[in-house]
Motif scaffolding. Structure first.
Motif, PDB file in Angstrom:
ATOM      1  N   ILE A   5       0.849  -1.201   0.000  1.00 22.17           N
ATOM      2  CA  ILE A   5       0.000   0.000   0.000  1.00 22.17           C
ATOM      3  C   ILE A   5       0.877   1.240   0.000  1.00 22.17           C
ATOM      4  CG2 ILE A   5      -1.666   1.347   1.361  1.00 22.17           C
ATOM      5  CD1 ILE A   5      -2.690  -1.403   2.410  1.00 22.17           C
ATOM      6  N   LEU A   6       1.887   1.206   0.889  1.00 20.39           N
ATOM      7  CA  LEU A   6       2.782   2.352   0.980  1.00 20.39           C
ATOM      8  C   LEU A   6       3.458   2.595  -0.360  1.00 20.39           C
ATOM      9  CD1 LEU A   6       4.304   4.448   2.687  1.00 20.39           C
ATOM     10  CD2 LEU A   6       6.001   2.673   3.144  1.00 20.39           C
ATOM     11  N   ALA A   7       3.942   1.519  -0.958  1.00 22.77           N
ATOM     12  CA  ALA A   7       4.634   1.663  -2.235  1.00 22.77           C
ATOM     13  C   ALA A   7       3.709   2.255  -3.278  1.00 22.77           C
ATOM     14  CB  ALA A   7       5.158   0.308  -2.693  1.00 22.77           C
ATOM     15  N   PHE A  61      20.651   8.411  10.337  1.00 21.55           N
ATOM     16  CA  PHE A  61      19.626   7.612  11.008  1.00 21.55           C
ATOM     17  C   PHE A  61      19.290   6.443  10.098  1.00 21.55           C
ATOM     18  CE2 PHE A  61      15.268   6.275  11.650  1.00 21.55           C
ATOM     19  CZ  PHE A  61      15.198   6.121  13.029  1.00 21.55           C
ATOM     20  N   SER A  62      19.198   5.264  10.667  1.00 19.47           N
ATOM     21  CA  SER A  62      18.859   4.080   9.866  1.00 19.47           C
ATOM     22  C   SER A  62      18.050   3.131  10.757  1.00 19.47           C
ATOM     23  CB  SER A  62      20.159   3.407   9.394  1.00 19.47           C
ATOM     24  OG  SER A  62      19.903   2.372   8.492  1.00 19.47           O
ATOM     25  N   TRP A  63      17.066   2.506  10.165  1.00 14.34           N
ATOM     26  CA  TRP A  63      16.199   1.610  10.941  1.00 14.34           C
ATOM     27  C   TRP A  63      17.007   0.516  11.637  1.00 14.34           C
ATOM     28  CZ3 TRP A  63      12.281  -2.294   8.385  1.00 14.34           C
ATOM     29  CH2 TRP A  63      11.421  -2.810   9.375  1.00 14.34           C
ATOM     30  N   ALA A  64      17.995  -0.050  10.905  1.00 15.51           N
ATOM     31  CA  ALA A  64      18.754  -1.188  11.442  1.00 15.51           C
ATOM     32  C   ALA A  64      19.454  -0.850  12.759  1.00 15.51           C
ATOM     33  CB  ALA A  64      19.785  -1.651  10.408  1.00 15.51           C
ATOM     34  N   PRO A  84      23.574  -4.694   7.281  1.00 13.56           N
ATOM     35  CA  PRO A  84      23.599  -3.245   7.378  1.00 13.56           C
ATOM     36  C   PRO A  84      22.347  -2.620   6.772  1.00 13.56           C
ATOM     37  CG  PRO A  84      24.907  -3.957   5.494  1.00 13.56           C
ATOM     38  CD  PRO A  84      24.373  -5.202   6.157  1.00 13.56           C
ATOM     39  N   GLY A  85      21.793  -1.611   7.450  1.00 12.81           N
ATOM     40  CA  GLY A  85      20.674  -0.870   6.894  1.00 12.81           C
ATOM     41  C   GLY A  85      21.160  -0.081   5.684  1.00 12.81           C
ATOM     42  N   ASN A  86      20.240   0.349   4.869  1.00 17.49           N
ATOM     43  CA  ASN A  86      20.635   1.049   3.641  1.00 17.49           C
ATOM     44  C   ASN A  86      21.413   2.330   3.934  1.00 17.49           C
ATOM     45  OD1 ASN A  86      19.394  -0.943   2.169  1.00 17.49           O
ATOM     46  ND2 ASN A  86      17.453   0.176   1.958  1.00 17.49           N
ATOM     47  N   VAL A  87      20.848   3.162   4.796  1.00 16.96           N
ATOM     48  CA  VAL A  87      21.516   4.434   5.092  1.00 16.96           C
ATOM     49  C   VAL A  87      22.783   4.171   5.899  1.00 16.96           C
ATOM     50  CG1 VAL A  87      21.281   6.683   6.199  1.00 16.96           C
ATOM     51  CG2 VAL A  87      19.340   5.689   4.972  1.00 16.96           C
ATOM     52  N   CYS A 118       6.508  -1.142  12.591  1.00 21.65           N
ATOM     53  CA  CYS A 118       7.394   0.027  12.513  1.00 21.65           C
ATOM     54  C   CYS A 118       6.696   1.157  11.745  1.00 21.65           C
ATOM     55  CB  CYS A 118       8.703  -0.362  11.829  1.00 21.65           C
ATOM     56  SG  CYS A 118       9.856   1.009  11.757  1.00 21.65           S
ATOM     57  N   LEU A 119       6.019   0.770  10.652  1.00 22.04           N
ATOM     58  CA  LEU A 119       5.266   1.769   9.889  1.00 22.04           C
ATOM     59  C   LEU A 119       4.228   2.450  10.768  1.00 22.04           C
ATOM     60  CD1 LEU A 119       4.325   0.322   6.381  1.00 22.04           C
ATOM     61  CD2 LEU A 119       6.051   2.031   6.936  1.00 22.04           C
ATOM     62  N   ASP A 120       3.524   1.635  11.564  1.00 21.49           N
ATOM     63  CA  ASP A 120       2.475   2.196  12.426  1.00 21.49           C
ATOM     64  C   ASP A 120       3.049   3.201  13.400  1.00 21.49           C
ATOM     65  OD1 ASP A 120       0.527   0.768  11.218  1.00 21.49           O
ATOM     66  OD2 ASP A 120       0.403  -0.827  12.732  1.00 21.49           O
ATOM     67  N   ARG A 121       4.144   2.815  14.049  1.00 23.21           N
ATOM     68  CA  ARG A 121       4.700   3.742  15.055  1.00 23.21           C
ATOM     69  C   ARG A 121       5.227   5.021  14.388  1.00 23.21           C
ATOM     70  NH1 ARG A 121       9.637   2.822  19.123  1.00 23.21           N
ATOM     71  NH2 ARG A 121      10.385   4.968  19.030  1.00 23.21           N
ATOM     72  N   ALA A 122       5.904   4.837  13.254  1.00 18.99           N
ATOM     73  CA  ALA A 122       6.447   6.021  12.569  1.00 18.99           C
ATOM     74  C   ALA A 122       5.316   6.928  12.104  1.00 18.99           C
ATOM     75  CB  ALA A 122       7.302   5.583  11.386  1.00 18.99           C
ATOM     76  N   ASN A 123       4.211   6.323  11.708  1.00 24.75           N
ATOM     77  CA  ASN A 123       3.063   7.106  11.238  1.00 24.75           C
ATOM     78  C   ASN A 123       2.450   7.898  12.397  1.00 24.75           C
ATOM     79  OD1 ASN A 123       1.206   8.044   9.417  1.00 24.75           O
ATOM     80  ND2 ASN A 123      -0.214   6.329   9.719  1.00 24.75           N
ATOM     81  N   GLY A 183      12.104   4.544  -0.851  1.00 32.04           N
ATOM     82  CA  GLY A 183      11.360   3.700  -1.785  1.00 32.04           C
ATOM     83  C   GLY A 183      11.055   4.544  -3.014  1.00 32.04           C
ATOM     84  N   THR A 184       9.918   4.331  -3.570  1.00 32.51           N
ATOM     85  CA  THR A 184       9.592   5.098  -4.782  1.00 32.51           C
ATOM     86  C   THR A 184       9.188   6.538  -4.471  1.00 32.51           C
ATOM     87  OG1 THR A 184       7.418   4.134  -4.600  1.00 32.51           O
ATOM     88  CG2 THR A 184       8.929   3.129  -6.182  1.00 32.51           C
ATOM     89  N   GLY A 185       9.148   6.875  -3.181  1.00 35.25           N
ATOM     90  CA  GLY A 185       8.729   8.230  -2.795  1.00 35.25           C
ATOM     91  C   GLY A 185       9.797   9.303  -2.949  1.00 35.25           C
TER      92      GLY A 185
HETATM   93  C1  LIG Z   1       8.651   3.429   8.824  1.00 35.14           C
HETATM   94  C2  LIG Z   1       9.037   3.524   7.369  1.00 35.14           C
HETATM   95  C3  LIG Z   1       8.408   4.422   6.536  1.00 35.14           C
HETATM   96  C4  LIG Z   1       8.781   4.529   5.195  1.00 35.14           C
HETATM   97  N1  LIG Z   1       8.177   5.455   4.393  1.00 35.14           N
HETATM   98  C5  LIG Z   1       8.577   5.611   3.125  1.00 35.14           C
HETATM   99  C6  LIG Z   1       7.986   6.601   2.282  1.00 35.14           C
HETATM  100  O1  LIG Z   1       7.099   7.336   2.680  1.00 35.14           O
HETATM  101  N2  LIG Z   1       8.447   6.708   1.032  1.00 35.14           N
HETATM  102  C7  LIG Z   1       9.444   5.933   0.543  1.00 35.14           C
HETATM  103  O2  LIG Z   1       9.838   6.110  -0.601  1.00 35.14           O
HETATM  104  N3  LIG Z   1      10.021   4.982   1.310  1.00 35.14           N
HETATM  105  C8  LIG Z   1       9.610   4.795   2.569  1.00 35.14           C
HETATM  106  N4  LIG Z   1      10.193   3.837   3.359  1.00 35.14           N
HETATM  107  C9  LIG Z   1      11.261   3.003   2.807  1.00 35.14           C
HETATM  108  C10 LIG Z   1      12.663   3.468   3.248  1.00 35.14           C
HETATM  109  O3  LIG Z   1      12.849   4.828   2.991  1.00 35.14           O
HETATM  110  C11 LIG Z   1      13.748   2.699   2.506  1.00 35.14           C
HETATM  111  O4  LIG Z   1      13.525   1.343   2.623  1.00 35.14           O
HETATM  112  C12 LIG Z   1      15.144   3.054   2.984  1.00 35.14           C
HETATM  113  O5  LIG Z   1      16.075   2.535   2.065  1.00 35.14           O
HETATM  114  C13 LIG Z   1      15.409   2.487   4.350  1.00 35.14           C
HETATM  115  O6  LIG Z   1      16.694   2.856   4.811  1.00 35.14           O
HETATM  116  P1  LIG Z   1      17.292   2.194   6.126  1.00 35.14           P
HETATM  117  O7  LIG Z   1      17.506   0.760   5.793  1.00 35.14           O
HETATM  118  O8  LIG Z   1      18.598   2.854   6.361  1.00 35.14           O
HETATM  119  O9  LIG Z   1      16.350   2.419   7.240  1.00 35.14           O
HETATM  120  C14 LIG Z   1       9.795   3.681   4.685  1.00 35.14           C
HETATM  121  C15 LIG Z   1      10.403   2.759   5.526  1.00 35.14           C
HETATM  122  C16 LIG Z   1      10.026   2.669   6.864  1.00 35.14           C
HETATM  123  C17 LIG Z   1      10.672   1.643   7.749  1.00 35.14           C
END
Ligand SMILES: Cc1cc2nc3c(=O)[nH]c(=O)nc-3n(C[C@H](O)[C@H](O)[C@H](O)COP(=O)(O)O)c2cc1C
Length: 364
Positions: A5-7, A61-64, A84-87, A118-123, A183-185
């Protein structure tokens, strides 16, 4: 499911935000990756700063780094939570390239390692405009001149802990370069939010951004981006140091040295071009030591000499350079080349062979 959905939302918001790109100087790319409401006023223009990048901080900042990794975490649905997280990876490469200090922004209350949770909390945090508490702050932040700041796109913008970081670590006056994985955002609202949270930081529009699935293979691209930034600043600093050294000349006799700072007149420049000069110094009157440079100086746009002792001047009718060690009368044919900045008290003692050359900083 939620990820899909997010994507889908993101795809509809920004098309084509895949791959990696740096937006500095490439207006087309900037237009593609920057939100429409980011203008030249909200993002500080990349200024040709004639200064070294100085001490570099790579904060990210990175989720990992911000999740308690559970044993049953699903590597398919929650891929970037597994190090490793992406960032995290991008930041490591920037650090490796620039030699900066690495700082990971970590919250005291880690995020769930499950994607949906994680999405829920971040939202929720986005909705509340929360500032999640951080584990620690950067030590000796005042020592850093340049900050590379990395983050993922979280819910169409910067993760809220990044905004906590900016609120608690004052980046005013520092040169900031952003890098983002998403992501694609794409970058979405992140640059605008960061600019708002750090209004006095000098945020460059030369931003590196990378699609999540390309992050792991973008070492070369991000290192070339970071290397150019760090290298360009260094070159500018070296050039500027050379220029400022060229504005000073030394007059050496025996063990003594007098240093003059030249003004930016054509006459001073034409003296500088003839250096080094080795010549016999001559006495004139009771207040001057003089020498004759091999070629006449160009006195166009050169100010009249009007200082007292310590003035370096050029007497055009005779073509001699005059080093004053006492007061003198102004004369329309007498042009100022500069002023002594050290050793002025030795000018009156000058005798014999003198060597006039560009001054090294260490000569002073
Ligand atoms: C909580 C959360 C929210 C995200 N929201 C978006 C978003 O709105 N748009 C987008 O393009 N990617 C979104 N992403 C995807 C991340 O930006 C992407 O996977 C990024 O490479 C993660 O980097 P990291 O591994 O260092 O945390 C989200 C990821 C998470 C975990």
């Amino acid at each position: 499911m939620r990820r899909k959905i997010l994507a889908a939302i993101c795809i509809s918001m920004v098309l084509g935000a895949v791959g990696c790109s740096s937006s500095g100087g490439a207006e087309e790319e900037a237009a593609e990756t920057m939100p429409e409401n980011i203008t030249e006023n909200t993002v500080a223009e990349e200024s040709e700063r004639n200064s070294s990048p100085g001490k570099i901080l790579v904060a990210y900042f990175s989720w990992a780094d911000n999740a308690v990794l559970e044993d049953d975490v699903d590597a398919v649905t929650s891929p970037s939570v597994i190090p490793p997280g992406n960032v995290q990876q991008l930041a490591g490469w920037v650090q490796e390239e620039t030699g900066g200090d690495l700082f990971t922004i970590r919250v005291t209350d880690p995020y769930p390692s499950d994607w949906d949770e994680c999405l829920d909390r971040a939202n929720e945090e986005r909705g509340e405009n929360a500032r999640p508490e951080l584990e620690e702050q950067v030590e000796n932040l005042e020592e850093y001149d340049t900050v590379f700041l990395g983050y993922p796109n979280w819910w169409y913008g910067a993760p809220m802990p990044l905004l906590t970081f900016l609120g608690e670590n004052d980046l005013s006056g520092k040169q900031v370069y952003l890098f983002c994985s998403h992501g694609t955002g794409g970058l979405a609202q992140s640059v605008e939010q960061i600019t708002e949270a750090a209004p006095d930081a000098v945020i460059s529009d030369n931003i590196f951004d990378c699609y999540e699935e390309d992050s792991a293979s973008s070492q070369e691209e991000i290192q070339s981006w970071a290397g150019e930034i760090a290298g360009a600043g260094q070159e500018a600093a070296e050039e500027s140091a050379e220029q400022s050294a060229a504005q000073r000349i030394s007059v050496q006799f025996g063990d003594n040295t007098v240093i003059y700072e030249l003004n930016d007149s054509p006459a001073a420049a034409s003296l500088g071009e003839q250096l080094p000069i080795t010549v016999e110094v001559e006495d004139f009157s009771t207040n001057e030591k003089i020498f004759y440079p091999p070629q006449e100086l160009d006195t166009s746009d050169t100010p009249a000499a009007e200082g007292g002792a310590g003035t370096l001047a050029y007497y055009a009718p005779w073509g001699d350079v005059v080093m004053y060690y006492d007061d003198y009368n102004e004369n329309p044919s007498l042009f100022e080349l500069g002023q002594a900045v050290s050793g002025a008290e030795q000018i009156g003692e000058m005798t014999g062979t003198i060597i006039i050359d560009l001054a090294d900083i260490g000569d002073e």
